[in-house]
Design an enzyme around this catalytic site. Structure first.
Site, PDB file in Angstrom:
ATOM      1  N   SER A 198      68.760 -55.404  65.760  1.00 26.81           N
ATOM      2  CA  SER A 198      69.673 -56.384  65.197  1.00 26.81           C
ATOM      3  C   SER A 198      70.343 -55.836  63.935  1.00 26.81           C
ATOM      4  O   SER A 198      70.969 -54.789  63.981  1.00 26.81           O
ATOM      5  CB  SER A 198      68.941 -57.703  64.932  1.00 26.81           C
ATOM      6  N   ASP A 205      75.256 -60.309  67.606  1.00 26.52           N
ATOM      7  CA  ASP A 205      74.808 -61.701  67.728  1.00 26.52           C
ATOM      8  C   ASP A 205      74.973 -62.458  66.421  1.00 26.52           C
ATOM      9  O   ASP A 205      74.839 -63.678  66.393  1.00 26.52           O
ATOM     10  CB  ASP A 205      73.382 -61.798  68.259  1.00 26.52           C
TER      11      ASP A 205
END
Length: 570
Positions: A143, A306
């Site tokens: 991430s 994301d």
């Protein structure tokens, strides 16, 4: 586990990767060796994430193969080998190799695999799990973490992160696998030729982009007038570049330019200190571009696309939006767009318990239910699944303070590409009203009250980090107080015991799953929440306050932080 024995296994392994061998030769500090070999890297509620390097407490080929084998056994146990697993990856060091090893190990156990032919974002992986009717998905990503990290994120058949029950069962299986050095598989080409591994390419980009049409609240207006919003975008060297560009061009946001230096999928993230859109420094090059050629809005996505960060240029100056502010701007826009043609009381929004209460207040004013969840977008995605199963209310929007948002349910995790479209449309809506996003935000504050939030993080490095972190939480649990300086306590919520304490002799049960979280709610509506990370030895403290003015709210926030700092130093 005896760490010296595990170390010797690696040192004596003849077929150990040469890079791992070289790293081992450079390590001599017993404390560091112990930290690398005393336990397997933690597998949390959604997978595992950690630093790259040699050892079982690191991300490398061998720890990836071990988790892949555990996932294969879990799938076999469920009788779902032919349903398959979808695998994608971002730009990090080793990501493509780890994805291929995952595919090979799964295929070696008879599990069907759909493997991306290049890096693709996490939200697209979530979509593809549902598209292929697969049993699971794997995203190789860390991430927004620094370049030294990578990870293995697991998804369920609904396209959401795996459930707590699934994670617990996977962990049980993994605890039985102690032979990570012995896990092998045939070359990738052998499984491709046998059609056990199926490669997918640009055709899935077209499918995802078609679904994005569901996100636009006013496609006709955007198609005709989208060029009135000037946008600078940075993928921060990650996987969002292609899909964000194509989405904006397709919808009509043609006054759009990309930071070229950060469009390259560089695993070293060479132009930023951290590839995190929550970090203001990550916007440095974009701010330079906006200064050279004026723009109204700057957007940035993290490596797996994301999370979305945003900066508004107002009177030539940059104003950074936090995750709560982006969330309420999008929510307000969706409500105003939906109100004309839908019964809003038939909808719900979802947010986490550490997200500002402002969104809930806006929703309530329009008769929309708010469902609060534990921290982590997996729980927001779970609410969609539960609502569909019950056939009750429709999902309108979900968000969390850590820059994650979702509107259209063809994805079941946070989606920065959806959020980028919606925030750009919000800016276009403001343009027609003769204002900008900051003006709109201030209008919201004037109507519902001024809100301010803050997040503090304390790291607990080393072997004993988790022990020290949990001890600090235990100490706080044992400290009772009814007032924190000027903040009078309304209730304490302990999610570990699933209890809400109103007073010493009054309590009720919490309905959310058990979690090592403490939340203190004060009578003026302010609150603070303490939460350890599920994957890393770090401790987060969330603060939220509100008041009648910006100045009053800012002062409240500083006072609450100072009061809590004094409490933990006692």
């Amino acid at each position: 586990m005896n760490w010296q024995q595990k170390l010797r296994e690696w040192q004596s392994c003849e077929h150990l990767d040469s890079g791992m061998k070289d790293q081992l030769k450079t390590l001599s500090d017993p404390a560091e060796l112990e930290e690398r070999f005393y336990k397997y890297l933690s597998f949390g509620t959604g997978g595992m994430r950690g630093e790259l390097g040699v050892g079982i407490n690191r991300i490398n080929d061998y720890t990836i193969k071990r988790v892949a084998l555990g996932l294969a056994q879990y799938i076999s146990e469920a009788g779902a080998s032919q349903h398959g697993v979808v695998i994608s990856y971002d730009n990090r060091h080793g990501s493509q190799r780890f994805a291929k090893w995952t595919a090979r190990v799964l295929a070696s156990q008879g599990v069907k695999v759909y493997l991306s032919d290049q890096l693709r974002p996490t939200p697209q992986l979530s979509f593809l799990v549902r598209h292929y009717h697969a049993f699971a998905g794997v995203m190789i990503t860390a991430s927004h973490n620094p370049k030294e990290y990578n990870g293995f994120k697991v998804y369920g058949s609904d396209g959401g992160q795996i459930t707590l029950a699934a994670a617990e069962r996977l962990l049980t299986i993994l605890n039985e696998i102690q032979n990570e050095l012995a896990i092998e598989a045939e070359p990738l080409s052998a499984y491709v030729n046998n059609k056990i591994i199926n490669l997918f390419g640009e055709e899935v980009d077209t499918l995802y982009l078609e679904k994005l049409a569901l996100v636009s609240q006013n496609p006709a207006q955007t198609s005709r007038f989208g060029s009135n919003v000037s946008i600078v975008y940075s993928p921060l060297h990650g996987s969002g570049n292609i899909l964000v560009q194509k989405a904006f061009q397709k919808l009509g946001f043609t006054n759009f330019r990309v930071i070229k230096e950060q469009a390259v999928p560089d695993p070293d993230f060479s132009t930023v200190m951290s590839p995190n859109p929550e970090d203001e420094q990550a916007f440095a090059l974009a701010l330079d571009e906006a200064a050279a050629r004026p723009a109204q809005l700057i957007l940035a996505t993290d490596p797996d696309a994301d999370r979305l960060g945003a900066v508004v240029i107002k009177n030539g100056e940059p104003i950074f939006l936090n995750g709560n502010q982006i969330g309420v701007l999008i929510l307000d826009y969706i409500i105003r767009s939906t109100k004309e043609h839908e019964r809003l009381k038939d909808f719900f929004i979802a947010k986490t318990i550490v997200t500002s209460d402002l969104g809930e207040k806006i929703a309530a004013a329009h008769g929309i239910e708010t469902r609060n969840t534990l921290t982590g977008f997996k729980f927001i995605g779970e609410q969609i699944q539960l609502s569909e199963a019950k056939e009750d209310k429709h999902f309108l929007f979900g968000y969390e303070e850590s820059f994650g948002y979702l509107a259209a349910t063809f994805v079941r995790d946070k989606d920065a590409i959806q959020a980028a479209i919606l925030l750009a449309e919000t800016a276009l809506s403001c343009f027609f009203d003769g204002i900008d996003l900051i003006d709109r935000l201030n209008d919201i504050y004037e109507q519902y009250g001024y809100y301010a939030e803050c997040l503090e993080t304390q790291m607990f490095p080393g072997k004993d980090g988790l022990i020290q972190m949990n001890r600090q939480l235990d100490d706080l649990r044992s400290q009772g107080f009814i007032q924190l300086d000027g903040f009078e306590l309304l209730c304490k919520e302990d999610y570990l015991s699933s209890e809400r304490w109103i007073s010493d002799d009054q309590k009720c049960l919490l309905t959310l799953p058990s979690s090592n979280v403490l939340k203190y709610i004060f009578k003026d509506g302010s609150w603070l929440c303490l939460r350890p990370s599920g994957t890393e030895p770090k401790f987060k403290v969330y603060y939220s306050v509100h008041g009648k003015s910006k100045v009053e709210t800012a002062n409240k926030l500083e006072n609450l932080k100072a009061a809590f700092h004094r409490l933990i130093k006692k």
